[in-house]
Write an enzyme that holds these catalytic residues in place. Structure first.
Site, PDB file in Angstrom:
ATOM      1  N   LYS A  34       0.862  -1.262  -0.170  1.00 54.33           N
ATOM      2  CA  LYS A  34      -0.130  -0.026  -0.058  1.00 54.33           C
ATOM      3  C   LYS A  34       1.062   1.032   0.008  1.00 54.33           C
ATOM      4  O   LYS A  34       1.901   1.504   0.791  1.00 54.33           O
ATOM      5  CB  LYS A  34      -0.799   0.124   1.238  1.00 54.33           C
ATOM      6  CG  LYS A  34      -1.850   1.260   1.553  1.00 54.33           C
ATOM      7  CD  LYS A  34      -2.865   1.070   2.480  1.00 54.33           C
ATOM      8  CE  LYS A  34      -2.391   1.649   3.581  1.00 54.33           C
ATOM      9  NZ  LYS A  34      -1.933   3.006   4.038  1.00 54.33           N
ATOM     10  N   ASP A  61      -3.533   4.544  -1.571  1.00 56.31           N
ATOM     11  CA  ASP A  61      -4.447   4.756  -0.366  1.00 56.31           C
ATOM     12  C   ASP A  61      -4.485   6.256  -0.405  1.00 56.31           C
ATOM     13  O   ASP A  61      -3.421   6.621   0.336  1.00 56.31           O
ATOM     14  CB  ASP A  61      -3.735   4.276   0.565  1.00 56.31           C
ATOM     15  CG  ASP A  61      -4.753   4.631   1.940  1.00 56.31           C
ATOM     16  OD1 ASP A  61      -5.988   4.739   1.880  1.00 56.31           O
ATOM     17  OD2 ASP A  61      -4.175   4.323   3.035  1.00 56.31           O
ATOM     18  N   LYS A  63      -7.500   8.035  -0.532  1.00 63.05           N
ATOM     19  CA  LYS A  63      -8.504   8.293   0.200  1.00 63.05           C
ATOM     20  C   LYS A  63      -9.278   9.876  -0.525  1.00 63.05           C
ATOM     21  O   LYS A  63      -9.412  10.764   0.402  1.00 63.05           O
ATOM     22  CB  LYS A  63      -8.344   8.416   1.655  1.00 63.05           C
ATOM     23  CG  LYS A  63      -7.970   7.494   2.432  1.00 63.05           C
ATOM     24  CD  LYS A  63      -7.804   7.464   3.934  1.00 63.05           C
ATOM     25  CE  LYS A  63      -7.360   6.492   4.689  1.00 63.05           C
ATOM     26  NZ  LYS A  63      -6.043   6.148   4.669  1.00 63.05           N
ATOM     27  N   ASP A  66     -13.695  14.928  -2.545  1.00 64.17           N
ATOM     28  CA  ASP A  66     -13.944  16.221  -3.109  1.00 64.17           C
ATOM     29  C   ASP A  66     -15.106  16.158  -3.883  1.00 64.17           C
ATOM     30  O   ASP A  66     -15.965  15.285  -3.865  1.00 64.17           O
ATOM     31  CB  ASP A  66     -12.811  16.776  -3.930  1.00 64.17           C
ATOM     32  CG  ASP A  66     -12.396  18.123  -3.994  1.00 64.17           C
ATOM     33  OD1 ASP A  66     -13.328  18.869  -4.263  1.00 64.17           O
ATOM     34  OD2 ASP A  66     -11.224  18.524  -4.003  1.00 64.17           O
ATOM     35  N   THR A 121     -10.333   3.910  11.261  1.00 62.96           N
ATOM     36  CA  THR A 121      -9.978   2.962  12.518  1.00 62.96           C
ATOM     37  C   THR A 121      -9.569   3.656  13.756  1.00 62.96           C
ATOM     38  O   THR A 121      -9.366   3.153  14.683  1.00 62.96           O
ATOM     39  CB  THR A 121      -9.124   1.800  12.169  1.00 62.96           C
ATOM     40  OG1 THR A 121      -7.995   2.025  11.404  1.00 62.96           O
ATOM     41  CG2 THR A 121      -9.920   0.766  11.372  1.00 62.96           C
ATOM     42  N   ARG A 213       2.802  -0.810  10.625  1.00 57.63           N
ATOM     43  CA  ARG A 213       4.033  -0.912  11.721  1.00 57.63           C
ATOM     44  C   ARG A 213       4.428  -2.307  12.209  1.00 57.63           C
ATOM     45  O   ARG A 213       5.687  -2.546  12.617  1.00 57.63           O
ATOM     46  CB  ARG A 213       3.804   0.129  12.862  1.00 57.63           C
ATOM     47  CG  ARG A 213       3.870   1.325  12.420  1.00 57.63           C
ATOM     48  CD  ARG A 213       3.198   2.500  13.120  1.00 57.63           C
ATOM     49  NE  ARG A 213       1.821   2.377  13.118  1.00 57.63           N
ATOM     50  CZ  ARG A 213       0.895   3.016  13.622  1.00 57.63           C
ATOM     51  NH1 ARG A 213       1.467   4.134  14.661  1.00 57.63           N
ATOM     52  NH2 ARG A 213      -0.281   3.299  13.647  1.00 57.63           N
TER      53      ARG A 213
END
Ligand code: C5P
Length: 235
Positions: A34, A61, A63, A66, A121, A213
Site C-alpha cells: 500500500k 491509498d 482517500k 472532493d 479505524t 508498523r
C-alpha cells in the site's frame, strides 16, 4: 486478482527507504503493498512505477474526497498508473462515488478496484459523537456507508476488522472488506483504537488485511510478513 492477502502499508517518507525495506524480501516474494499519502506526496507517480516494475501489486491509498467532478478527473489520472486498488471517502456520497467509477474506468473497460473508507479505524465512539456530531453508533454508520458504497457500484470498503462480518451480511459476501487496525497478539497498539489479530480478522471475514508498523517496524520484517500471511491465510 487473487482475493485475500496481506497488504503491507509502506508508510515511509522516501522511495529509497521504501526500496531498502523491500530489498530485504527474497527474490520472488512480492508483497502486495500500500502506497499512502506520505510516500506518494513525497515521490509522486514515479514511486508507483518503480514498485510496479518490481512486480508488486499496489493499493494506492489516497482517500479522495472532493466534489464529484474533481474526483472523477483525479481518478482518471490514477487509472493510468496501473495500480490494483484505489480508494475514496464514502462520506463524499453517491454522486462522488459514481463519478469516481466513471473516471477510473479505462477505455478498454478495465479499472482498479475501488474501495470506500467508512470510518477511520482511529476514530472512536467519542470522536464520532462529539466531533463529527454523528449520533448513531459506530457500527450503524459504517454499515450505512458501506451499503451506500455497494449501491453505487463500488467493490468494497475499508473498515475495522471488527465490522467486516456485519458488512458482508449487509452488502453481500463478494463485497470486499479491506481492514487495517491489525496487530499481532501481544503487540503494540499505537494510535489505532479498534484492533484485531490477523487470524481473528480472517475468521471475521476480512478479504485483505492492511498491516503497517507490525511489519515495517519489526526487528525482522520478512518474518513478520510471513507470520501475518500464515495467520491470515492459514498457511
Ligand atoms: O501501522 P498500522 O498497521 O497502524 O498502519 C495501518 C495503515 O492503514 C496506515 O497506512 C493507515 O493510514 C491505514 N488506514 C487505517 N485506517 C483506515 C484506513 C487506512 O489505519 N480506516
Amino acid at each position: 486478482m487473487q482475493n485475500r492477502d496481506v497488504i503491507v502499508a509502506l508508510d515511509f517518507p522516501t522511495l529509497s527507504e521504501t526500496l531498502s525495506f523491500l530489498d530485504a524480501f527474497p527474490a520472488g516474494e512480492k508483497p502486495f503493498v500500500k502506497i499512502g499519502m506520505e510516500l506518494f506526496y513525497a515521490e509522486g507517480p514515479a514511486c508507483v512505477k518503480a514498485l510496479k516494475e518490481r512486480g508488486h501489486r499496489i493499493f494506492l491509498d489516497l482517500k479522495l474526497h472532493d466534489i464529484p467532478n474533481t474526483v472523477k478527473r483525479a481518478m482518471n489520472v490514477l487509472s493510468r498508473l496501473d495500480v490494483d486498488m484505489v480508494n475514496l471517502h464514502a462520506a463524499g456520497a453517491g454522486e462522488m462515488m459514481r463519478g469516481a467509477l466513471e473516471g477510473l474506468t479505462r477505455p478498454d473497460g478495465t479499472r482498479p478496484l475501488l474501495i470506500a473508507v467508512t470510518q477511520l479505524t482511529s476514530t472512536d465512539a467519542q470522536a464520532l459523537k462529539n466531533e463529527l456530531l454523528i449520533d448513531v453508533p459506530m457500527e450503524e454508520t459504517v454499515l450505512s456507508y458501506a451499503a451506500n458504497a455497494a449501491k453505487n457500484g463500488l467493490d468494497g470498503v475499508v473498515c475495522s476488522p471488527l465490522e467486516a462480518k456485519a458488512v458482508k451480511a449487509r452488502c453481500g459476501e463478494t463485497f470486499l472488506t479491506v481492514t487495517p487496525g491489525i496487530r499481532f497478539a501481544g503487540g503494540e497498539v499505537g494510535d489505532q483504537k479498534r484492533v484485531m489479530t490477523p487470524e481473528k480478522a480472517a475468521h471475521n471475514g476480512s478479504d485483505y488485511i492492511v498491516v503497517g508498523r507490525p511489519i515495517t517496524q519489526a526487528d525482522d520484517p520478512v518474518a513478520a510478513w510471513n507470520r501475518a500471511r500464515r495467520e491470515f491465510l492459514g498457511l
